[in-house]
Design a protein around this motif. Structure first.
Motif, PDB file in Angstrom:
ATOM      1  N   ASP A 130      -6.285   7.523 -15.275  1.00  0.00           N
ATOM      2  CA  ASP A 130      -5.924   6.654 -16.436  1.00  0.00           C
ATOM      3  C   ASP A 130      -5.246   5.493 -15.883  1.00  0.00           C
ATOM      4  O   ASP A 130      -4.889   5.363 -14.646  1.00  0.00           O
ATOM      5  N   PRO A 131      -4.973   4.342 -16.849  1.00  0.00           N
ATOM      6  CA  PRO A 131      -4.456   3.121 -16.064  1.00  0.00           C
ATOM      7  C   PRO A 131      -3.249   3.193 -15.356  1.00  0.00           C
ATOM      8  O   PRO A 131      -3.025   2.322 -14.389  1.00  0.00           O
ATOM      9  N   TYR A 132      -2.506   4.162 -15.485  1.00  0.00           N
ATOM     10  CA  TYR A 132      -1.266   4.171 -14.727  1.00  0.00           C
ATOM     11  C   TYR A 132      -1.205   5.594 -13.773  1.00  0.00           C
ATOM     12  O   TYR A 132       0.056   6.006 -13.509  1.00  0.00           O
ATOM     13  N   THR A 133      -2.311   5.940 -13.498  1.00  0.00           N
ATOM     14  CA  THR A 133      -2.226   7.427 -12.458  1.00  0.00           C
ATOM     15  C   THR A 133      -3.562   7.046 -11.636  1.00  0.00           C
ATOM     16  O   THR A 133      -4.606   7.065 -12.275  1.00  0.00           O
ATOM     17  N   VAL A 134      -3.087   7.073 -10.291  1.00  0.00           N
ATOM     18  CA  VAL A 134      -4.236   7.180  -9.439  1.00  0.00           C
ATOM     19  C   VAL A 134      -4.158   8.181  -8.336  1.00  0.00           C
ATOM     20  O   VAL A 134      -2.936   8.486  -8.129  1.00  0.00           O
ATOM     21  N   VAL A 135      -5.235   8.915  -8.241  1.00  0.00           N
ATOM     22  CA  VAL A 135      -5.196   9.829  -7.288  1.00  0.00           C
ATOM     23  C   VAL A 135      -5.768   9.784  -5.657  1.00  0.00           C
ATOM     24  O   VAL A 135      -7.190   9.070  -5.663  1.00  0.00           O
ATOM     25  N   PHE A 136      -5.276  10.067  -4.722  1.00  0.00           N
ATOM     26  CA  PHE A 136      -5.791   9.859  -3.381  1.00  0.00           C
ATOM     27  C   PHE A 136      -6.298  11.316  -2.958  1.00  0.00           C
ATOM     28  O   PHE A 136      -5.489  12.072  -2.810  1.00  0.00           O
ATOM     29  N   TYR A 137      -7.631  11.412  -2.471  1.00  0.00           N
ATOM     30  CA  TYR A 137      -8.067  12.693  -2.034  1.00  0.00           C
ATOM     31  C   TYR A 137      -8.268  12.359  -0.242  1.00  0.00           C
ATOM     32  O   TYR A 137      -8.946  11.294   0.119  1.00  0.00           O
ATOM     33  N   LEU A 138      -7.398  12.832   0.490  1.00  0.00           N
ATOM     34  CA  LEU A 138      -7.515  12.831   1.970  1.00  0.00           C
ATOM     35  C   LEU A 138      -8.562  13.471   2.663  1.00  0.00           C
ATOM     36  O   LEU A 138      -8.740  14.463   2.182  1.00  0.00           O
ATOM     37  N   HIS A 139      -8.848  12.962   3.807  1.00  0.00           N
ATOM     38  CA  HIS A 139      -9.799  13.589   4.730  1.00  0.00           C
ATOM     39  C   HIS A 139      -9.213  14.926   5.387  1.00  0.00           C
ATOM     40  O   HIS A 139     -10.009  16.004   5.479  1.00  0.00           O
ATOM     41  N   ARG A 140      -8.048  14.971   5.517  1.00  0.00           N
ATOM     42  CA  ARG A 140      -7.342  16.101   6.213  1.00  0.00           C
ATOM     43  C   ARG A 140      -5.708  15.784   5.939  1.00  0.00           C
ATOM     44  O   ARG A 140      -5.297  14.633   5.487  1.00  0.00           O
ATOM     45  N   PRO A 141      -4.750  16.815   5.844  1.00  0.00           N
ATOM     46  CA  PRO A 141      -3.451  16.463   5.614  1.00  0.00           C
ATOM     47  C   PRO A 141      -2.939  15.362   6.676  1.00  0.00           C
ATOM     48  O   PRO A 141      -3.284  15.129   7.754  1.00  0.00           O
ATOM     49  N   CYS A 142      -2.126  14.725   6.200  1.00  0.00           N
ATOM     50  CA  CYS A 142      -1.590  13.414   6.848  1.00  0.00           C
ATOM     51  C   CYS A 142       0.158  13.637   6.339  1.00  0.00           C
ATOM     52  O   CYS A 142       0.381  12.923   5.377  1.00  0.00           O
ATOM     53  N   VAL A 143       0.972  13.879   7.206  1.00  0.00           N
ATOM     54  CA  VAL A 143       2.393  13.916   7.041  1.00  0.00           C
ATOM     55  C   VAL A 143       3.003  12.577   7.039  1.00  0.00           C
ATOM     56  O   VAL A 143       3.906  12.422   6.212  1.00  0.00           O
ATOM     57  N   THR A 144       2.128  11.430   7.649  1.00  0.00           N
ATOM     58  CA  THR A 144       2.877  10.089   7.612  1.00  0.00           C
ATOM     59  C   THR A 144       2.016   9.254   6.611  1.00  0.00           C
ATOM     60  O   THR A 144       2.288   7.876   6.540  1.00  0.00           O
ATOM     61  N   PHE A 145       1.475  10.039   5.306  1.00  0.00           N
ATOM     62  CA  PHE A 145       0.845   9.093   4.388  1.00  0.00           C
ATOM     63  C   PHE A 145       1.404   8.232   3.740  1.00  0.00           C
ATOM     64  O   PHE A 145       1.223   7.039   3.583  1.00  0.00           O
ATOM     65  N   LEU A 146       2.684   8.516   3.244  1.00  0.00           N
ATOM     66  CA  LEU A 146       3.440   7.774   2.541  1.00  0.00           C
ATOM     67  C   LEU A 146       4.083   6.614   3.438  1.00  0.00           C
ATOM     68  O   LEU A 146       4.106   5.299   2.956  1.00  0.00           O
ATOM     69  N   ASN A 147       4.309   6.953   4.722  1.00  0.00           N
ATOM     70  CA  ASN A 147       4.893   5.972   5.494  1.00  0.00           C
ATOM     71  C   ASN A 147       3.768   4.727   5.654  1.00  0.00           C
ATOM     72  O   ASN A 147       3.876   3.418   5.868  1.00  0.00           O
ATOM     73  N   LYS A 148       2.350   5.348   5.717  1.00  0.00           N
ATOM     74  CA  LYS A 148       1.175   4.240   5.857  1.00  0.00           C
ATOM     75  C   LYS A 148       1.182   3.441   4.632  1.00  0.00           C
ATOM     76  O   LYS A 148       0.690   2.215   4.602  1.00  0.00           O
ATOM     77  N   LEU A 149       1.334   3.986   3.479  1.00  0.00           N
ATOM     78  CA  LEU A 149       1.116   3.431   2.198  1.00  0.00           C
ATOM     79  C   LEU A 149       2.266   2.588   2.010  1.00  0.00           C
ATOM     80  O   LEU A 149       2.079   1.410   1.275  1.00  0.00           O
ATOM     81  N   ALA A 150       3.445   2.769   2.390  1.00  0.00           N
ATOM     82  CA  ALA A 150       4.478   1.741   2.444  1.00  0.00           C
ATOM     83  C   ALA A 150       4.258   0.384   3.155  1.00  0.00           C
ATOM     84  O   ALA A 150       4.992  -0.529   2.746  1.00  0.00           O
ATOM     85  N   THR A 151       3.200   0.376   3.811  1.00  0.00           N
ATOM     86  CA  THR A 151       3.011  -1.050   4.628  1.00  0.00           C
ATOM     87  C   THR A 151       1.952  -1.622   3.939  1.00  0.00           C
ATOM     88  O   THR A 151       1.284  -3.003   4.384  1.00  0.00           O
ATOM     89  N   VAL A 152       1.305  -1.263   3.013  1.00  0.00           N
ATOM     90  CA  VAL A 152       0.011  -1.751   2.360  1.00  0.00           C
ATOM     91  C   VAL A 152       0.544  -2.404   0.917  1.00  0.00           C
ATOM     92  O   VAL A 152       0.715  -1.786   0.024  1.00  0.00           O
ATOM     93  N   PHE A 153       0.491  -3.850   0.739  1.00  0.00           N
ATOM     94  CA  PHE A 153       0.681  -4.334  -0.419  1.00  0.00           C
ATOM     95  C   PHE A 153      -0.441  -4.306  -1.247  1.00  0.00           C
ATOM     96  O   PHE A 153      -1.643  -4.672  -1.172  1.00  0.00           O
ATOM     97  N   ILE A 154      -0.132  -4.254  -2.487  1.00  0.00           N
ATOM     98  CA  ILE A 154      -1.188  -4.358  -3.541  1.00  0.00           C
ATOM     99  C   ILE A 154      -1.138  -5.487  -4.147  1.00  0.00           C
ATOM    100  O   ILE A 154      -0.135  -6.491  -4.394  1.00  0.00           O
ATOM    101  N   ILE A 155      -2.513  -6.109  -4.265  1.00  0.00           N
ATOM    102  CA  ILE A 155      -2.878  -7.316  -5.119  1.00  0.00           C
ATOM    103  C   ILE A 155      -3.555  -6.986  -6.372  1.00  0.00           C
ATOM    104  O   ILE A 155      -4.180  -5.768  -6.412  1.00  0.00           O
ATOM    105  N   ALA A 156      -3.762  -8.194  -7.121  1.00  0.00           N
ATOM    106  CA  ALA A 156      -4.551  -7.953  -8.592  1.00  0.00           C
ATOM    107  C   ALA A 156      -5.914  -7.592  -7.946  1.00  0.00           C
ATOM    108  O   ALA A 156      -6.720  -8.215  -7.136  1.00  0.00           O
TER     109      ALA A 156
END
Length: 472
Positions: A130-156
């Motif tokens: 929905d407009p305020y819920t996004v799901v990421f499906y990963l290739h494999r388990p990634c314990v540092t996934f949140l760390n990686k997302l913390a470096t990615v700036f969201i743009i319009a």
């Protein structure tokens, strides 16, 4: 939706009060671009995070916390569900939604040469619930996934704009003007900021000590005493970074492991780190994920260094930046006691420094590795894995060891922290046997502040301007 747009308009056009004093920040380096996905320089990221925001963010103590995502769920090891904030606007007035998240990831994937491709590489596919819920499906388990997302700036989805506390008012020459984004979800005390860019950190510090500006980002160690005499406040922070003395393993004589070990034994790292930082025995700093004090440390012993060389006279060139000249001279003096003759080479700027390293023109060099994600696995993967697609992006040493590669790769599929840390420890010990680089110390860092301003220290090298306050 109409109510949200009306509210945004009222906030946006309330504007800054006339006569409010702007804050002046002395900053190095000048960004090559303000595109948040086109470069990966930690200092520039610290500036851009005031304009753009990620889904999750590093807190000042280097924990992962919510930002554009309010909370998240992991129903299994490869599914991440993010629930987004509903009170966020882009600087254009457009409400932030899951469509912007998806568009951002797709933009990075489609950008040729974007340094953030590796950060989103765990993502197999995305789904907007929905407009305020996004799901990421990963290739494999990634314990540092949140760390990686913390470096990615969201743009319009439709423009290169952010949701951060400050918006770009004007960029001209060596000056960037930021103004408070009045629709931001938190109160901002400082309404206007002028950032003056310099290419030389020592020169920037000299100008700051002489009276230019209210804040200097990453104030150099060599000017600390002078700053204290002038009553300038120093805000200390301790990021998970590390100084390394690296070797070009293709060049004689440092391609000889005996020479590298003799160099390591001849450097008094405790003396070198005194006042500058915390001595490092391994390649993962104490406040990074995966740190262990049990690595096979190399003790200072110049007499053993001399015995290893058996009277052989060793000479090599050490490349070092201008602001680290005094540290280079100390290392040169230490190595001379072990019969190792070092010639210091000081390039005129950082561009020439990295050009020489990347061109393979030097024997050895001192670099500061900036651990962007705060994860030890990412540090080893970037620095010491054999250079190939997705690995070894900052392996400047031409280092390759199949055993180290295997250990580094295996750590990203392990979710248990204790097991993961054991693998990281073993990988470090394998690399320390080869010594493609000598760990020196994890540096203390400082921001310089005056004129009554207060700024929250942040161990991720961030410059959170939204925390800027002036004492009454």
């Amino acid at each position: 939706m109409v109510k949200r747009i009306v509210l945004f308009s009222l906030l946006l056009f309330s504007g800054c009060r006339m006569g409010e004093r702007e804050v002046v920040i002395v900053f190095r380096p000048k960004p090559l671009t303000l595109d948040p996905h086109a470069q990966k320089i930690a200092s520039v990221r610290a500036l851009l995070e005031n304009i753009y925001e990620p889904l999750v963010v590093y807190t000042p103590s280097l924990r992962i916390g919510p930002c554009l995502a309010e909370y998240w769920e992991t129903p299994d090891d490869t599914t991440w569900i993010f629930h987004l904030r509903e009170d966020v606007y882009f600087h254009t007035g457009k409400p932030f939604t899951a469509y912007d998240v998806k568009a951002t990831m797709e933009r990075i994937r489609g950008m040729k040469g974007s340094p953030y491709i590796d950060n989103i590489s765990p993502i197999k596919r995305m789904e907007i619930k929905d407009p305020y819920t996004v799901v990421f499906y990963l290739h494999r388990p990634c314990v540092t996934f949140l760390n990686k997302l913390a470096t990615v700036f969201i743009i319009a989805e439709d423009s290169l704009t952010g949701t951060g506390p400050y918006r770009i008012e004007k960029m001209k020459g060596d000056t960037l003007i930021l103004s408070a984004f009045e629709a931001y979800r938190e109160p901002l005390e400082v309404k206007r900021i002028r950032i003056i860019f310099f290419e030389s950190r020592p020169y920037a510090a000299k100008r700051f000590v002489e009276g230019l500006g209210d804040i200097m980002y990453r104030f150099p160690f060599s000017y600390i005493e002078e700053a204290r005499k002038k009553g300038i406040k120093l805000v200390h922070f301790n990021p998970p970074h590390i100084f390394l003395l690296g070797f070009n393993l293709k060049r004689y004589p440092v391609n000889d492991p005996t020479v590298r070990r003799a160099v390591a034994l001849a450097i008094d790292r405790k003396r070198l780190a005194l006042g500058r930082g915390e001595v490092m025995d391994g390649y993962i700093s104490p406040n990074a994920e995966g740190y262990s004090p049990e690595v096979h440390a190399i003790s200072y012993n110049p007499s053993i260094a001399r015995r290893l060389l058996k009277g052989r006279r060793v000479r090599f060139t050490l490349l070092i930046t201008q602001d680290l000249k005094s540290m280079g001279e100390e290392i040169k003096e230490m190595l001379a006691r072990a019969g190792i003759d070092v010639r210091l080479e000081l390039p005129k700027d950082n561009k020439e420094f990295f050009h020489k390293i990347l061109g393979g023109e030097v024997d050895a060099f001192i670099v500061l590795y900036l651990n962007e994600t705060g994860d030890g696995g990412d540090a080893l993967a970037s620095l010491f894995h054999t250079r190939e697609e997705g690995w070894g992006g900052e392996n400047l040493f031409y280092y390759s060891n199949p055993r180290a590669d295997s250990l580094i790769e295996s750590v990203f599929g392990v979710m248990d922290r204790k097991e993961r840390n054991a693998i990281l420890l073993e990988a470090q010990n394998v690399i320390l046997e080869d010594l493609p680089a000598i760990p020196l110390f994890s540096p203390f860092e400082y921001h310089a502040v005056r004129n009554g301003y207060e700024l929250m220290p942040h161990n991720a090298m961030s410059l959170w301007l939204k925390t800027l306050r002036r004492r009454r």
